[in-house]
Design an enzyme around this catalytic site. Structure first.
Site, PDB file in Angstrom:
ATOM      1  N   TYR A  75       2.820   4.063  15.918  1.00  0.00           N
ATOM      2  CA  TYR A  75       3.409   3.050  16.796  1.00  0.00           C
ATOM      3  C   TYR A  75       4.847   2.810  16.367  1.00  0.00           C
ATOM      4  O   TYR A  75       5.291   3.277  15.318  1.00  0.00           O
ATOM      5  CB  TYR A  75       2.615   1.740  16.747  1.00  0.00           C
ATOM      6  CG  TYR A  75       2.738   1.020  15.424  1.00  0.00           C
ATOM      7  CD1 TYR A  75       1.949   1.379  14.334  1.00  0.00           C
ATOM      8  CD2 TYR A  75       3.673  -0.005  15.254  1.00  0.00           C
ATOM      9  CE1 TYR A  75       2.082   0.739  13.121  1.00  0.00           C
ATOM     10  CE2 TYR A  75       3.815  -0.649  14.035  1.00  0.00           C
ATOM     11  CZ  TYR A  75       3.014  -0.283  12.980  1.00  0.00           C
ATOM     12  OH  TYR A  75       3.148  -0.914  11.772  1.00  0.00           O
ATOM     13  N   LYS A  94       1.603  -8.606  -0.368  1.00  0.00           N
ATOM     14  CA  LYS A  94       0.898  -7.630   0.468  1.00  0.00           C
ATOM     15  C   LYS A  94       0.147  -6.669  -0.443  1.00  0.00           C
ATOM     16  O   LYS A  94       0.730  -6.116  -1.374  1.00  0.00           O
ATOM     17  CB  LYS A  94       1.902  -6.882   1.351  1.00  0.00           C
ATOM     18  CG  LYS A  94       1.257  -5.959   2.363  1.00  0.00           C
ATOM     19  CD  LYS A  94       2.255  -5.352   3.346  1.00  0.00           C
ATOM     20  CE  LYS A  94       1.524  -4.465   4.353  1.00  0.00           C
ATOM     21  NZ  LYS A  94       2.407  -3.887   5.373  1.00  0.00           N
ATOM     22  N   THR A  97       5.420  -5.265  13.325  1.00  0.00           N
ATOM     23  CA  THR A  97       4.274  -4.706  14.047  1.00  0.00           C
ATOM     24  C   THR A  97       3.734  -5.683  15.078  1.00  0.00           C
ATOM     25  O   THR A  97       3.185  -5.274  16.100  1.00  0.00           O
ATOM     26  CB  THR A  97       3.175  -4.331  13.023  1.00  0.00           C
ATOM     27  OG1 THR A  97       3.718  -3.323  12.176  1.00  0.00           O
ATOM     28  CG2 THR A  97       1.932  -3.794  13.677  1.00  0.00           C
ATOM     29  N   GLU A 115       5.492  -8.162 -26.589  1.00  0.00           N
ATOM     30  CA  GLU A 115       5.801  -6.885 -27.252  1.00  0.00           C
ATOM     31  C   GLU A 115       7.303  -6.621 -27.273  1.00  0.00           C
ATOM     32  O   GLU A 115       7.759  -5.653 -27.866  1.00  0.00           O
ATOM     33  CB  GLU A 115       5.103  -5.735 -26.525  1.00  0.00           C
ATOM     34  CG  GLU A 115       3.600  -5.703 -26.746  1.00  0.00           C
ATOM     35  CD  GLU A 115       2.969  -4.476 -26.118  1.00  0.00           C
ATOM     36  OE1 GLU A 115       3.089  -3.383 -26.696  1.00  0.00           O
ATOM     37  OE2 GLU A 115       2.377  -4.614 -25.033  1.00  0.00           O
ATOM     38  N   THR A 118       5.277  -7.170   8.230  1.00  0.00           N
ATOM     39  CA  THR A 118       4.557  -7.549   7.007  1.00  0.00           C
ATOM     40  C   THR A 118       5.094  -6.843   5.756  1.00  0.00           C
ATOM     41  O   THR A 118       4.863  -7.309   4.647  1.00  0.00           O
ATOM     42  CB  THR A 118       3.048  -7.223   7.144  1.00  0.00           C
ATOM     43  OG1 THR A 118       2.898  -5.817   7.338  1.00  0.00           O
ATOM     44  CG2 THR A 118       2.424  -7.989   8.286  1.00  0.00           C
ATOM     45  N   ASP A 119       5.833  -5.740   5.934  1.00  0.00           N
ATOM     46  CA  ASP A 119       6.259  -4.956   4.757  1.00  0.00           C
ATOM     47  C   ASP A 119       7.090  -5.781   3.777  1.00  0.00           C
ATOM     48  O   ASP A 119       6.875  -5.724   2.564  1.00  0.00           O
ATOM     49  CB  ASP A 119       7.079  -3.737   5.183  1.00  0.00           C
ATOM     50  CG  ASP A 119       6.235  -2.658   5.851  1.00  0.00           C
ATOM     51  OD1 ASP A 119       5.001  -2.816   5.914  1.00  0.00           O
ATOM     52  OD2 ASP A 119       6.817  -1.658   6.311  1.00  0.00           O
TER      53      ASP A 119
HETATM   54  N1  ASP Z   1       6.512  -1.713   9.081  1.00  0.00           N
HETATM   55  C1  ASP Z   1       6.062  -2.901   9.740  1.00  0.00           C
HETATM   56  C2  ASP Z   1       7.055  -4.007   9.429  1.00  0.00           C
HETATM   57  O1  ASP Z   1       7.077  -4.463   8.319  1.00  0.00           O
HETATM   58  C3  ASP Z   1       4.691  -3.255   9.298  1.00  0.00           C
HETATM   59  C4  ASP Z   1       4.127  -4.546   9.831  1.00  0.00           C
HETATM   60  O2  ASP Z   1       4.781  -5.362  10.432  1.00  0.00           O
HETATM   61  O3  ASP Z   1       2.910  -4.771   9.593  1.00  0.00           O
HETATM   62  O4  ASP Z   1       7.804  -4.365  10.282  1.00  0.00           O
END
Ligand code: ASP
Length: 331
Positions: free
Chosen positions: A28, A167, A15, A288, A94-95
């Protein structure tokens, strides 16, 4: 006059490089802007370091592959082996950032700073978070005190260790937390402060090497739930999985039928790691589940995604389940 450190930015997409037709719309596309455009969007970056950019890939991190990760780790090792480069920044979606961060934490062989960053809002959004994240990431990569701290992730003014971050929110800029162990530090408009060192072994202290490695053994993650069908395990093994991480309920639990099936597979040499679908806390042995009898491994503090990365690297060599358990307590 003070000479500035040399920092190379490797851009992989996400992103932070995403664009939308309007600055206020949610939709986007990731990985549209190239590294030069990203650097140009950061005012005063040239005062922190002599910055050089390389376009490594340009994918949303949902499409990050082990092929890219292996090549990325090798590229970082090659750059940091030169005298000239003082630190590296990797821009990433970020994923799956926590997976690549943990992978690099275990396979980069340098004490020099390696910092990942990304963004929750695309580059064209009103109040895009990418430029300040990139500015702060370069500040940390240029800081000699960031040496020997393992792979660091800089997002939203926070410095996280690769072992600890996860995340936690699908859209918020405050998405990354280090819920079990806490932050390594903060970075506010380039002013870096450290609270503590990283947890566990990393980079120069890691025994994992990618020398001669082009692919990793298959390890699957199976998400435990009420009345979980045990044949998911058969399906993974039939498709070539050498290890299975159970994203267990609670303290790494699974229903009786799945437990039986997992124990049967462990008896046949498939490595079974019990992690948890619960976002925080550790998974401990013999609570457990009788791990000693079933020859199961517990992930300790690693969430399922990171436990999978560690198990893939661990399985590059022949090891007993006790040795694998020790590695889960060390990394
Ligand atoms: N889907 C995007 C990615 O992981 C989300 C992001 O970058 O925040 O590339």
């Amino acid at each position: 006059m003070k000479t500035l450190p040399n920092v190379t930015i490797l851009a992989t997409g996400g992103t932070i490089a995403g664009t939308a037709p309007s600055s206020t719309q949610a939709g986007y596309t990731s990985g549209k802007i190239n590294i030069d455009g990203m650097i140009q969007a950061v005012p005063n970056i040239e005062k922190l370091a002599r910055v050089d950019g390389e376009q490594f890939s340009n994918v949303g991190s949902q499409d990050m592959s082990f092929e890219i990760m292996i090549n990325l780790s090798c590229r970082i090792n090659a750059l940091l082996a030169t005298k000239k480069i003082n630190g590296v920044v990797v821009t990433h979606g970020t994923d799956t950032m926590e997976e690549t961060a943990f992978f690099l934490n275990l396979t980069v062989k340098s004490a020099k700073p390696v910092v990942m960053t990304g963004a929750m809002r695309p580059a064209t959004a009103v109040s895009a978070d990418g430029p300040l994240n990139l500015y702060n990431a370069v500040a940390v990569a240029a800081d000699p005190e960031a040496r020997e701290k393992g792979l660091l992730v800089v997002m939203n003014d926070r410095i996280h260790g690769a072992h600890s971050l996860t995340k936690t929110n699908t859209t918020s800029v405050e998405t990354f937390l280090s819920p079990v162990n806490g932050l390594i530090g903060t970075v506010i408009y380039g002013a870096v402060k450290y609270y503590r060192g990283p947890f566990r072994q990393h980079t120069v202290f890691s025994e994992f090497s990618l020398e001669g490695i082009t692919a990793l053994p298959r390890v699957d993650i199976l998400y435990a739930c009420a009345d979980m069908p045990p044949d998911l395990i058969d399906c993974s093994v039939a498709n070539g999985a050498k290890g299975i991480v159970i994203a267990g309920d609670g303290n790494g639990n699974m229903n009786e039928a799945t437990l039986k099936k997992a124990a049967q597979m462990a008896g046949q040499g498939i490595f079974i790691v019990r992690s948890s679908r619960v976002p925080t806390g550790t998974v401990s042995r013999n609570v457990e589940v009788d791990d000693d009898t079933h020859q199961f491994i517990v992930s300790d503090e690693l969430n399922p995604a990171k436990a999978r990365i560690l198990l893939m690297l661990v399985l590059l060599k022949n090891r007993s389940f006790q040795q694998v358990q020790e590695l889960f307590y060390s990394y």
